[in-house]
Design a protein around this motif. Sequence first.
Motif, PDB file in Angstrom:
ATOM      1  N   CYS A 270      -5.188   4.892 -64.255  1.00 28.33           N
ATOM      2  CA  CYS A 270      -4.736   3.625 -64.843  1.00 28.33           C
ATOM      3  C   CYS A 270      -4.603   2.522 -63.801  1.00 28.33           C
ATOM      4  O   CYS A 270      -4.692   1.337 -64.133  1.00 28.33           O
ATOM      5  CB  CYS A 270      -3.410   3.824 -65.573  1.00 28.33           C
ATOM      6  SG  CYS A 270      -3.521   4.829 -67.069  1.00 28.33           S
ATOM      7  N   ALA A 271      -4.387   2.914 -62.552  1.00 33.81           N
ATOM      8  CA  ALA A 271      -4.270   1.919 -61.480  1.00 33.81           C
ATOM      9  C   ALA A 271      -5.629   1.464 -60.971  1.00 33.81           C
ATOM     10  O   ALA A 271      -5.709   0.634 -60.068  1.00 33.81           O
ATOM     11  CB  ALA A 271      -3.454   2.502 -60.322  1.00 33.81           C
ATOM     12  N   GLY A 272      -6.694   2.002 -61.526  1.00 32.06           N
ATOM     13  CA  GLY A 272      -8.035   1.557 -61.165  1.00 32.06           C
ATOM     14  C   GLY A 272      -8.814   2.533 -60.321  1.00 32.06           C
ATOM     15  O   GLY A 272      -9.986   2.292 -60.024  1.00 32.06           O
ATOM     16  N   PHE A 273      -8.210   3.667 -59.938  1.00 32.29           N
ATOM     17  CA  PHE A 273      -8.897   4.657 -59.111  1.00 32.29           C
ATOM     18  C   PHE A 273      -9.452   5.740 -60.026  1.00 32.29           C
ATOM     19  O   PHE A 273      -8.784   6.741 -60.299  1.00 32.29           O
ATOM     20  CB  PHE A 273      -7.930   5.227 -58.061  1.00 32.29           C
ATOM     21  CG  PHE A 273      -7.259   4.164 -57.242  1.00 32.29           C
ATOM     22  CD1 PHE A 273      -7.944   3.533 -56.215  1.00 32.29           C
ATOM     23  CD2 PHE A 273      -5.956   3.763 -57.510  1.00 32.29           C
ATOM     24  CE1 PHE A 273      -7.339   2.537 -55.466  1.00 32.29           C
ATOM     25  CE2 PHE A 273      -5.346   2.771 -56.783  1.00 32.29           C
ATOM     26  CZ  PHE A 273      -6.046   2.150 -55.752  1.00 32.29           C
ATOM     27  N   ARG A 274     -10.672   5.532 -60.511  1.00 29.76           N
ATOM     28  CA  ARG A 274     -11.256   6.426 -61.505  1.00 29.76           C
ATOM     29  C   ARG A 274     -11.832   7.701 -60.892  1.00 29.76           C
ATOM     30  O   ARG A 274     -12.179   8.623 -61.615  1.00 29.76           O
ATOM     31  CB  ARG A 274     -12.337   5.676 -62.286  1.00 29.76           C
ATOM     32  CG  ARG A 274     -11.840   4.378 -62.945  1.00 29.76           C
ATOM     33  CD  ARG A 274     -10.728   4.661 -63.935  1.00 29.76           C
ATOM     34  NE  ARG A 274     -10.022   3.495 -64.405  1.00 29.76           N
ATOM     35  CZ  ARG A 274     -10.375   2.748 -65.435  1.00 29.76           C
ATOM     36  NH1 ARG A 274     -11.463   3.039 -66.096  1.00 29.76           N
ATOM     37  NH2 ARG A 274      -9.645   1.717 -65.812  1.00 29.76           N
ATOM     38  N   ASN A 275     -11.960   7.756 -59.562  1.00 27.54           N
ATOM     39  CA  ASN A 275     -12.502   8.945 -58.893  1.00 27.54           C
ATOM     40  C   ASN A 275     -11.384   9.936 -58.625  1.00 27.54           C
ATOM     41  O   ASN A 275     -11.058  10.262 -57.491  1.00 27.54           O
ATOM     42  CB  ASN A 275     -13.210   8.557 -57.589  1.00 27.54           C
ATOM     43  CG  ASN A 275     -12.288   7.803 -56.635  1.00 27.54           C
ATOM     44  OD1 ASN A 275     -11.430   7.045 -57.075  1.00 27.54           O
ATOM     45  ND2 ASN A 275     -12.471   8.012 -55.350  1.00 27.54           N
ATOM     46  N   VAL A 276     -10.755  10.445 -59.684  1.00 25.52           N
ATOM     47  CA  VAL A 276      -9.581  11.287 -59.549  1.00 25.52           C
ATOM     48  C   VAL A 276      -9.686  12.477 -60.484  1.00 25.52           C
ATOM     49  O   VAL A 276     -10.276  12.394 -61.564  1.00 25.52           O
ATOM     50  CB  VAL A 276      -8.300  10.473 -59.856  1.00 25.52           C
ATOM     51  CG1 VAL A 276      -8.289   9.988 -61.291  1.00 25.52           C
ATOM     52  CG2 VAL A 276      -7.055  11.290 -59.558  1.00 25.52           C
ATOM     53  N   THR A 277      -9.148  13.598 -60.061  1.00 28.04           N
ATOM     54  CA  THR A 277      -9.019  14.775 -60.909  1.00 28.04           C
ATOM     55  C   THR A 277      -7.726  15.473 -60.536  1.00 28.04           C
ATOM     56  O   THR A 277      -6.975  15.003 -59.674  1.00 28.04           O
ATOM     57  CB  THR A 277     -10.229  15.710 -60.751  1.00 28.04           C
ATOM     58  OG1 THR A 277     -10.143  16.754 -61.730  1.00 28.04           O
ATOM     59  CG2 THR A 277     -10.285  16.325 -59.370  1.00 28.04           C
ATOM     60  N   ALA A 278      -7.439  16.592 -61.198  1.00 28.12           N
ATOM     61  CA  ALA A 278      -6.171  17.276 -60.969  1.00 28.12           C
ATOM     62  C   ALA A 278      -6.366  18.775 -61.029  1.00 28.12           C
ATOM     63  O   ALA A 278      -7.220  19.277 -61.773  1.00 28.12           O
ATOM     64  CB  ALA A 278      -5.125  16.840 -61.994  1.00 28.12           C
ATOM     65  N   ALA A 279      -5.554  19.484 -60.233  1.00 29.76           N
ATOM     66  CA  ALA A 279      -5.478  20.938 -60.319  1.00 29.76           C
ATOM     67  C   ALA A 279      -4.530  21.306 -61.458  1.00 29.76           C
ATOM     68  O   ALA A 279      -3.835  20.454 -62.017  1.00 29.76           O
ATOM     69  CB  ALA A 279      -4.990  21.515 -58.994  1.00 29.76           C
TER      70      ALA A 279
END
Length: 1001
Positions: A270-279
């Motif tokens: 949501c802050a604009g960092f779309r290159n993200v994933t989660a464990a």
Amino acid sequence: MAKIPDAEIERLKTEVSLVRLVEEAGIKLTRQGKDRVGLCPFHEEDTPSFHVSEDKNLFNCFGCGAGGSVIDWVMKKNGVSFKHAVELLKEGRPDVTEAPVKNSRVRVLQAPVAPDADDQKLLNQVIDYYHNCLKTSAEALEYLKSRGIHDLALIDTFRLGYANRTLGLRLPEKNRKAGADIRGHLEKIGIYRKSGHEHLSGSLVVPVLDEHGDVLGAYGRKIQQRLRKGTPLHLYLPGPHRGVWNAKALVCSKEIILCEALIDAMTFWCAGFRNVTAAYGVEGFTDEMLKTFKAHGIERVLIAYDHDEAGERGAAKVAAQLMEAGIECWRIRFPQGVDANEYALKVQPASKSLGQLIRKAEWIGNGKPPVRDMPEPEVVIVPQDSIQTNPQEQVEQKQAKLPLLQETAQEENAQEEQVEEETSVALAAAPVMPASPVPPAPRDLAAEVNETEVVLSFPLRRWRVRGLPKNLAIGVLKVNLMVSNNTISESIASEDMAFHVDTLDLYNARARSVFTQQAAMELRGQEEEIKSELGRVLLKLEQVQDETIQKTLEPDQPAHPEMTEEERAAALALLRSPDLLDRILADFMRCGIVGETTNSLTAYLAATSRKLDTPLGVVVQSSSAAGKTSLMDAVLAFIPDEDKVRYSAMTGQSLYYLGETGLKNKVLAIAEEEGAQRASYALKLLQSEGELTIASTGTDASGNLITREYHVEGPTAIITTTTAINVDEELMNRCLVLAVDEGREQTRAIHARQREKRTLEGLRAREEKRNILALHQNAQRLLQPLAVVNPYADRLTFLDGQTRTRRDHEKYLTLIDTIALLHQHQRQVKTLTQGERTISYIEASRSDIARATALAHEVLGRSLDELPPQTRRLLNLIRLMVEERCRTRHCKQRDIRFSRKELRDYTGTGDSQLRLHLERLVAYEYVVAHHGKQGQKFVYELVYDGSDDAVPHLSGLIDVNLLSENIPMTQTSLVSETNFTAPSRVENGMVAETLREIKNV
């Protein structure tokens, strides 16, 4: 049970009319003073004792004591629970029984899952249901807002949902076989537990999707804090973890932010960092994730685990796995005991605060770390009262973390100059790796803008502005403005915190002056400083207002996808096929359309004609469930999303406010013609004039009444459906009317195709369908709106016996133009210079005219028939039945009588449809009704003596074989006088043969 919000309950109690519900239940009410009275449905009585108060929206029976609100009425009337009654009222289905029921066992809410769905489809359907529940749940949306992730794009992209315990209300009772079966299936896939409860009940549901959008797993986060002791806050579906959340990010970026939890990952998103994933938790980095990272060539991972003991231990373990795989690792450091979501809520705006932490991530590994290439932007701490922290958190924890956050911000500001200097040295010394995408630091005043307010922060004061979205006219800036002493968190502010709030017009100098004086007194501050800040706030609000107005005026347009070179080449190859129309028909069949060759091709050409100046319109006519909507959907699937607009219903003036180019060169599809009755005038104008204009009263910036003009440009191709037997004459004149084949053979073929879909070949066909549709949509995108010149136009002929053929003739010519336009990549594009304008055009060929003529015979030939196709079909069936009886009984046609039941048994037609078509045949004197004997009301006699009109024909069209370059115009006209008369019925065989020849040209 999940608590229904009080606001929702009060809304239903006040907005739903109890009088209407009672009267719809068949209870007659009469007015008695302020109330209405009637016989109570809950006990037997002769004298009315049942009272309904319109003012209070309550009922009370003085006989049996029953009473309450609309919710109590539905509960007692239908024998359902409180939650079930609320769901019935929300869906507008409160009365489902004629008589009161003590305990209903019948579910009336529509089931969101199919009983015959496989595991994957069932899981997808449940997640879709949870997704729809979230969109209508104020409780769930408020939770997302409290976590700072209330983003509609996030909700729709990742299909976030809310398990609000209403799924069971929509399933058959568990003591019935259907209910037991579906619950057993849901238990198998993990949605239900053995206890019969939903596994993720009361949770925000975050699904993990694969590249096709199928659900691989789901995470649940309880949103209520008042839970029984021992209830876990975090849940997953049973079984091993599958998939990678936001897997698309791995395709688009070589650098990935890896979070410990999905809430943290969504905060970055949501802050604009779309290159993200989660464990899947601190120990939840799976082998599949590592394998996927390697498969996509990820070069760099920024580990954003929590800054606590467990987070540090998990980050070290993950880093070891990644570095062993050759992936570079960095560690994002939060303050002690703080995670990404909490940090983003406290240090605003999140795009800058999280971006700065990304820049300052610590290198994990041996050797010298790569040097960054961008300086850190300034962190601005902007606390918001619009983003509330969890009310259940302890104040002591907030106070303990507050100094850490302040200390972090101070350290970052103190080291800013040193970082910039080190960065500039590093840039000159060594090559650098790309940093994470962070928005550049704004030069103007930082503001946190959401749907309801704007928050601006200064070193000593905080300004909050509400009501700005209402100011959509230049020169108007009347807002609610509050200024207060700046604190990190309002929830822990001291009791003597000063503030000043007022509603004023910021363009009024006197109002600004009064506000400044009062604020200086309340805040014990310098009036000049507050005045200066107010001026900067005014300038910032003007900027936000301009952006809002501009965004409001921009029409919503679907994104135009970019084609790859391979996709463009494939689309061009299709458009250059010598048998293009035959390929289109073949692809319709491959996509599931059975028969309907003429209808599907005609509707496709009508949709393509949107790129002409005078496009075609189409009305698909059939009885209910015959397949008219399926035909329209199949045609629309071949058209790109950005070129079609679809509605279920339209209000009278809705078309006028779609934006100037909202319908230009597009297909307007309406699910049912009945749903657009109120907009019929605008639709007719749009077809006839090619544009719409309306004058509407409005106000200017000063509040004075003015007249505004709204203009909508065409051309627009219109496609709609109808079940009406008698199509509106005006609509029929403007559109091509396509009748769906309702014959038994067509039904048999559809059944065969439906069974085929369940086979392995059907599965392959569904996968192939996606590629086919993508190919045709790309082909449509390559078509340009060129002009079409018909060199044979002066030799064409058309029936002129009726005035309505003036428009039918235009349809025929447009069919020719559309076929030529579709073949534009097979024709030479020529130019015409007229004054200063240069017009590009292509020419129609004889083959275009031949195909259009064949279609005109079948489509316009039927539309000019006085009988609709379904009625003509019934007439032919009656004729066949009468002929059979004549042969078996050795009698003449005039001696045969038949009843409606006999005809129904012979044709297999439903009684309601049979009655409509038979009445039309009687009215047009094809059939005569006689009074029957022995109790029969009517018997019928066939008086029609014609043959079976199996091949439609439109008289007056030229033989395409006569369109030769060397035939003089005089000779053509002479030929037309002797060859274009209507054929007799005995010549139909010759007509059919001619049509076959034309189709083969």
